[in-house]
Design an enzyme around this catalytic site. Sequence first.
Site, PDB file in Angstrom:
ATOM      1  N   ASP A 275       0.805  -1.219   0.000  1.00  0.00           N
ATOM      2  CA  ASP A 275       0.000   0.000   0.000  1.00  0.00           C
ATOM      3  C   ASP A 275       0.841   1.273   0.000  1.00  0.00           C
ATOM      4  O   ASP A 275       0.449   2.272  -0.599  1.00  0.00           O
ATOM      5  CB  ASP A 275      -0.913   0.024   1.233  1.00  0.00           C
ATOM      6  CG  ASP A 275      -2.006  -1.024   1.170  1.00  0.00           C
ATOM      7  OD1 ASP A 275      -2.470  -1.314   0.057  1.00  0.00           O
ATOM      8  OD2 ASP A 275      -2.373  -1.558   2.228  1.00  0.00           O
TER       9      ASP A 275
ATOM     10  N   SER B 174     -13.586   2.630   6.055  1.00  0.00           N
ATOM     11  CA  SER B 174     -12.968   2.236   7.322  1.00  0.00           C
ATOM     12  C   SER B 174     -11.938   3.275   7.753  1.00  0.00           C
ATOM     13  O   SER B 174     -11.528   4.152   6.988  1.00  0.00           O
ATOM     14  CB  SER B 174     -12.316   0.856   7.187  1.00  0.00           C
ATOM     15  OG  SER B 174     -11.308   0.890   6.188  1.00  0.00           O
TER      16      SER B 174
ATOM     17  N   VAL C 284      -4.705   4.563   3.715  1.00  0.00           N
ATOM     18  CA  VAL C 284      -3.295   4.316   4.004  1.00  0.00           C
ATOM     19  C   VAL C 284      -2.434   5.157   3.066  1.00  0.00           C
ATOM     20  O   VAL C 284      -1.456   5.775   3.456  1.00  0.00           O
ATOM     21  CB  VAL C 284      -2.963   2.819   3.838  1.00  0.00           C
ATOM     22  CG1 VAL C 284      -1.477   2.583   4.041  1.00  0.00           C
ATOM     23  CG2 VAL C 284      -3.777   1.989   4.823  1.00  0.00           C
TER      24      VAL C 284
ATOM     25  N   ALA D 200      -3.263   6.834  -1.261  1.00  0.00           N
ATOM     26  CA  ALA D 200      -4.396   7.378  -2.001  1.00  0.00           C
ATOM     27  C   ALA D 200      -5.556   6.395  -1.942  1.00  0.00           C
ATOM     28  O   ALA D 200      -5.360   5.178  -1.870  1.00  0.00           O
ATOM     29  CB  ALA D 200      -4.003   7.645  -3.451  1.00  0.00           C
ATOM     30  N   SER D 201      -6.765   6.920  -1.993  1.00  0.00           N
ATOM     31  CA  SER D 201      -7.951   6.076  -1.902  1.00  0.00           C
ATOM     32  C   SER D 201      -8.323   5.511  -3.265  1.00  0.00           C
ATOM     33  O   SER D 201      -8.342   6.224  -4.267  1.00  0.00           O
ATOM     34  CB  SER D 201      -9.128   6.892  -1.354  1.00  0.00           C
ATOM     35  OG  SER D 201     -10.326   6.151  -1.430  1.00  0.00           O
TER      36      SER D 201
ATOM     37  N   ARG E 174     -11.173   4.723  -4.225  1.00  0.00           N
ATOM     38  CA  ARG E 174     -12.558   4.984  -4.597  1.00  0.00           C
ATOM     39  C   ARG E 174     -12.750   6.169  -5.537  1.00  0.00           C
ATOM     40  O   ARG E 174     -13.806   6.313  -6.133  1.00  0.00           O
ATOM     41  CB  ARG E 174     -13.400   5.198  -3.340  1.00  0.00           C
ATOM     42  CG  ARG E 174     -13.289   6.588  -2.734  1.00  0.00           C
ATOM     43  CD  ARG E 174     -14.131   6.725  -1.507  1.00  0.00           C
ATOM     44  NE  ARG E 174     -13.647   5.846  -0.434  1.00  0.00           N
ATOM     45  CZ  ARG E 174     -14.429   5.363   0.532  1.00  0.00           C
ATOM     46  NH1 ARG E 174     -15.715   5.668   0.556  1.00  0.00           N
ATOM     47  NH2 ARG E 174     -13.941   4.594   1.467  1.00  0.00           N
TER      48      ARG E 174
END
Length: 309
Positions: free
Chosen positions: A55, A135, A197, A199-200, A202
């Site tokens: 990640d 989360s 953690v 970049a996302s 989504r």
Amino acid sequence: TASTPPSYKIIDGKLYRNSSECRHFSARCSGVEHYLLRAAPRMSRNVEFVINVADYPLVPETPLRPAPVMSFSKSDGRHRDVLYPTWSFSQGGPCLHPIYSNGIGDWNGTRQQLLAVAQAHPWSNKTDVAFFRGSRTSQERDAVVLLSLAKPELFDARYTKNQAYKSAADTLNLEPAPYVSLPEHCKYRYLINMRGVAASFRLRHILLCGSAVLHAVDKNSNWREFFYPAMRPWIHYVPLLPNLRDAEDKLLFLRANPDWAKRLAAEGAHFIDKHLRDSDVACYWLRLLRRFSRLLSYDATLRDNMRPV
């Protein structure tokens, strides 16, 4: 986390990998290799490279000569990793049971599904609040949950469980919210994106919803994926401070200017739909590898521990 990032070579149009690596993140490696195998026959020069499938980026921003490691995400001003399209365009995306038991992955299918759901939930029918479900992968996300508690008429944000969930402390002492699928996000007029953690994952998904995306951006350490620099604030998304102190004012501005907000939402969806197709991802990989190969001052050759993919 993987102890050693996998190393690859493309020799005479064929892909090879260190045979002892990828045991920690096999699905992520497969997601990367999906595109490497497509690019390999089109490479005119032999090349070797290292791909980080964990990640977090690996190459710090220092005065020293940076190591040529490829990562899916990095923070400007803090890392020098070379960006590649994340493995989750193919497979190995986040596993959210029971909605995405095998990970998100399959960008072709997800993209078409989100476009169809967006048409079924036009702007006029969307719920007029700013929505977030995710989360607690970063404490920065606490700001949106706290904002929702203070302004529930404007924000609907709650934490869900993740693999590391131990107690209610991991959801700010609130009952964990049920998981919400990506298509269900399209029911809301405004969607909030914050880093996890790194970049996302989504952002590209929720932009396709035809909703106005409020994207938290830290100008001093901006987490990004490879396609972020091509997007423009106030055209494809609304920028937010990472502490979200400006979120309420900007949301009220959007609600007071619905026609403008609707156009911004449409521009964001159009950008992803037209410029982040599977063919675009494959093209980026090929151009990345070709340009990288021209930087090598030697001809890559096979080692004994390399095996064909």
